[in-house]
Motif scaffolding. Structure first.
Motif, PDB file in Angstrom:
ATOM      1  N   SER A 312     -10.696 -13.206   7.977  1.00  0.00           N
ATOM      2  CA  SER A 312     -10.293 -11.963   8.500  1.00  0.00           C
ATOM      3  C   SER A 312      -9.101 -11.279   7.895  1.00  0.00           C
ATOM      4  O   SER A 312      -9.064 -10.134   8.220  1.00  0.00           O
ATOM      5  CB  SER A 312      -9.993 -12.393  10.085  1.00  0.00           C
ATOM      6  OG  SER A 312      -8.699 -13.037  10.233  1.00  0.00           O
ATOM      7  N   ASN A 313      -8.431 -11.970   7.223  1.00  0.00           N
ATOM      8  CA  ASN A 313      -7.194 -11.434   6.706  1.00  0.00           C
ATOM      9  C   ASN A 313      -6.796 -11.994   5.329  1.00  0.00           C
ATOM     10  O   ASN A 313      -6.301 -13.183   5.210  1.00  0.00           O
ATOM     11  CB  ASN A 313      -6.073 -11.653   7.542  1.00  0.00           C
ATOM     12  CG  ASN A 313      -4.716 -10.552   7.304  1.00  0.00           C
ATOM     13  OD1 ASN A 313      -4.481 -10.628   6.179  1.00  0.00           O
ATOM     14  ND2 ASN A 313      -4.086 -10.054   8.236  1.00  0.00           N
ATOM     15  N   THR A 314      -6.904 -11.229   4.246  1.00  0.00           N
ATOM     16  CA  THR A 314      -6.490 -11.669   3.015  1.00  0.00           C
ATOM     17  C   THR A 314      -4.927 -12.272   2.647  1.00  0.00           C
ATOM     18  O   THR A 314      -4.783 -13.355   2.147  1.00  0.00           O
ATOM     19  CB  THR A 314      -6.925 -10.699   1.704  1.00  0.00           C
ATOM     20  OG1 THR A 314      -8.248 -10.431   2.070  1.00  0.00           O
ATOM     21  CG2 THR A 314      -6.733 -11.357   0.414  1.00  0.00           C
ATOM     22  N   SER A 315      -4.143 -11.612   3.372  1.00  0.00           N
ATOM     23  CA  SER A 315      -2.637 -11.668   3.392  1.00  0.00           C
ATOM     24  C   SER A 315      -2.464 -13.167   4.212  1.00  0.00           C
ATOM     25  O   SER A 315      -1.632 -14.162   3.537  1.00  0.00           O
ATOM     26  CB  SER A 315      -1.989 -10.834   4.139  1.00  0.00           C
ATOM     27  OG  SER A 315      -2.155  -9.730   3.542  1.00  0.00           O
ATOM     28  N   ILE A 316      -3.192 -13.501   5.062  1.00  0.00           N
ATOM     29  CA  ILE A 316      -3.339 -14.784   5.815  1.00  0.00           C
ATOM     30  C   ILE A 316      -3.777 -15.998   4.719  1.00  0.00           C
ATOM     31  O   ILE A 316      -3.150 -17.133   4.752  1.00  0.00           O
ATOM     32  CB  ILE A 316      -3.777 -14.975   7.129  1.00  0.00           C
ATOM     33  CG1 ILE A 316      -2.923 -14.071   8.121  1.00  0.00           C
ATOM     34  CG2 ILE A 316      -4.080 -16.251   7.647  1.00  0.00           C
ATOM     35  CD1 ILE A 316      -3.903 -13.964   9.674  1.00  0.00           C
ATOM     36  N   ALA A 317      -4.734 -15.667   4.112  1.00  0.00           N
ATOM     37  CA  ALA A 317      -5.552 -16.767   3.014  1.00  0.00           C
ATOM     38  C   ALA A 317      -4.405 -16.714   1.939  1.00  0.00           C
ATOM     39  O   ALA A 317      -4.277 -18.032   1.815  1.00  0.00           O
ATOM     40  CB  ALA A 317      -6.627 -16.024   2.604  1.00  0.00           C
ATOM     41  N   GLU A 318      -3.763 -15.758   1.596  1.00  0.00           N
ATOM     42  CA  GLU A 318      -2.538 -16.200   0.563  1.00  0.00           C
ATOM     43  C   GLU A 318      -1.395 -16.891   1.045  1.00  0.00           C
ATOM     44  O   GLU A 318      -1.229 -17.803   0.374  1.00  0.00           O
ATOM     45  CB  GLU A 318      -2.205 -14.847   0.040  1.00  0.00           C
ATOM     46  CG  GLU A 318      -3.194 -13.799  -0.862  1.00  0.00           C
ATOM     47  CD  GLU A 318      -2.658 -12.578  -1.231  1.00  0.00           C
ATOM     48  OE1 GLU A 318      -1.536 -12.114  -0.847  1.00  0.00           O
ATOM     49  OE2 GLU A 318      -3.413 -11.929  -2.031  1.00  0.00           O
TER      50      GLU A 318
END
Length: 442
Positions: A312-318
């Motif tokens: 849902s959120n690439t920033s969270i994945a990073e």
């Protein structure tokens, strides 16, 4: 002077009230049946017309009898339904005031805590509290000031009827809206309900918490720990609601704590597993899986939640890459005692491999070409093809993509203390299961 018609109406009212006053339980039960049948849905003016402007005279008799018999449960459902006709009538402020003046709210709340009272009667009590709360802010405050949140929450946790529990949810939802003075009290009560034994109560509390959280705007310090513990459930509907709440919570100040907690759950601590293991299972001849099941369910749910958040959120994945989520997912894939943990971890890892080239490189090197090829071909079914040696390799992996991310220019998260603790947990985690395997072979 009153007309002949008015005198006749007054005479009928007096006769009706006399029948009530002189009647026993059976007679009063019949009176209530007829009253419910003929007056359901009437407005306040219509009730006054029915009782020749003396409806309050009957209401006061109902409330008096309620205070006398509510502990016994006799005709309680009919009595509460009859009072409900007055309180829910259009323009019923006068009736509501009369009911509250005699301690009506306290009586309704006390009914919820009585063990001898039927579930159906308690449901009617909840419905009346809904009617009262829906009259406005000051009435919601009155319920809360009467220790209502605690009584209502305890009843939700203990109730055996899903239909009744859904009525309680409606009441709690009403109390959290338009009630700024006590909305935090309702919010804390909902968090406390997450640890109860009723799956339905947990599910409904999680749903209402999402609403409460958006209204209040700030988070309670205990919410992360409580929500993560709910992931131990074996009920998928509860797990779903917990993950939905987690998706909301990452938008608040607890995001970092929440992500860290989810990643930690991928490598259960030996201390946590030992705490759940009954003494009777210390015998090496007794299977250990049942004792560890809550932790393994939590591990699988955490892997699933991480996948949902990352997609849902690439920033969270990073951010999770800095928390060494890849290392932890690989370790969870090595848990051959719980296939769903392996499956969920594999599916989540597949996303990270597809999106981040640096992850793909490290995972390929850690797995080896043969296992990595199987992983790429079908990540969901990979757990069925992993042998014991491969599982041990995955569990003992030392993958750390955070260093590569740092060199690549992505700021490193402030998690140094966390990485050290996680490495210790992994070593203990592997040693623990190796010890179990040796004892099992002996």
């Amino acid at each position: 002077m009153t007309s002949i018609k008015e005198q006749a109406a007054i005479s009928r009212l007096l006769s009706f009230l006399q029948d009530w006053d002189n009647g026993g339980k059976v007679a009063r039960s019949h009176i209530l049946d007829n009253f419910i049948k003929t007056n359901q849905g009437k407005t306040s003016p219509e009730l006054e017309q029915e009782f020749s402007q003396g409806a309050s005279l009957f209401l006061v008799r109902l409330t008096t009898w309620l205070r006398l018999i509510y502990m016994t449960g006799s005709c309680l459902d009919k009595l509460l339904k009859s009072i409900g006709i007055f309180l829910s009538a259009v323009s019923s402020n006068r009736y509501l005031r009369e009911f509250l003046e005699v301690g009506g709210v306290l009586t309704l709340l006390e009914i919820l805590g009585l063990e001898k009272i039927r579930e159906e009667d308690k449901k009617e009590s909840i419905k009346l509290l809904q009617v009262i709360a829906n009259h406005g802010r000051k009435y919601k405050e009155l319920i809360c000031e009467s220790y209502g949140v605690r009584s209502i929450a305890e009843f939700l946790a203990k109730s055996k009827s899903e239909e009744t529990q859904e009525e309680v949810q409606l009441l709690l939802d009403s109390l959290v809206h338009g009630n700024p003075k006590y909305q935090n009290q309702v919010y804390k009560g909902l968090i406390a309900l997450l640890s109860c034994a009723s799956p339905k109560a947990q599910q409904l509390s999680l749903q209402t918490l999402r609403t409460a959280q958006s209204i209040i705007g700030t988070t309670h310090p205990s919410i992360v720990e409580c929500v993560l513990k709910v992931l131990r459930t074996m009920h998928l509907e509860v797990q779903y609601e917990a993950i939905e709440l987690i998706k909301d919570l990452v938008n608040y100040d607890v995001c970092q704590e929440l992500l860290k907690g989810l990643v930690e759950l991928l490598i259960p601590s030996v201390k946590e597993m030992s705490k759940l293991q009954p003494k009777i299972l210390n015998d090496s001849l007794v299977p250990q899986l049942t004792a560890h099941l809550p932790v393994f369910l939590q591990q699988a749910a955490a892997a699933k939640a991480i996948g949902v958040l990352a997609r849902s959120n690439t920033s969270i994945a990073e951010e999770m890459l800095h928390l060494r989520v890849v290392h932890s997912l690989l370790a969870a894939m090595g848990n051959s005692d719980h296939s769903n943990s392996q499956r969920q971890a594999s599916l989540t890892l597949e996303y990270f491999v597809q999106v981040f080239p640096v992850v793909e490189e490290h995972v390929r090197r850690s797995m080896g070409e043969e296992l990595y090829t199987l992983f790429l071909s079908n990540a969901e079914d990979l757990y069925m093809k992993i042998d014991g040696i491969q599982a041990d390799i995955l569990a003992a992996n030392k993958v750390d993509v955070s260093k590569a991310l740092y060199l690549g220019g992505v700021p490193q998260s402030n998690t140094t203390f966390y990485l050290d603790a996680q490495d210790q947990d992994q070593l203990a985690y592997i040693t623990y299961f190796q010890k179990e395997d040796v004892e099992g072979e002996e």
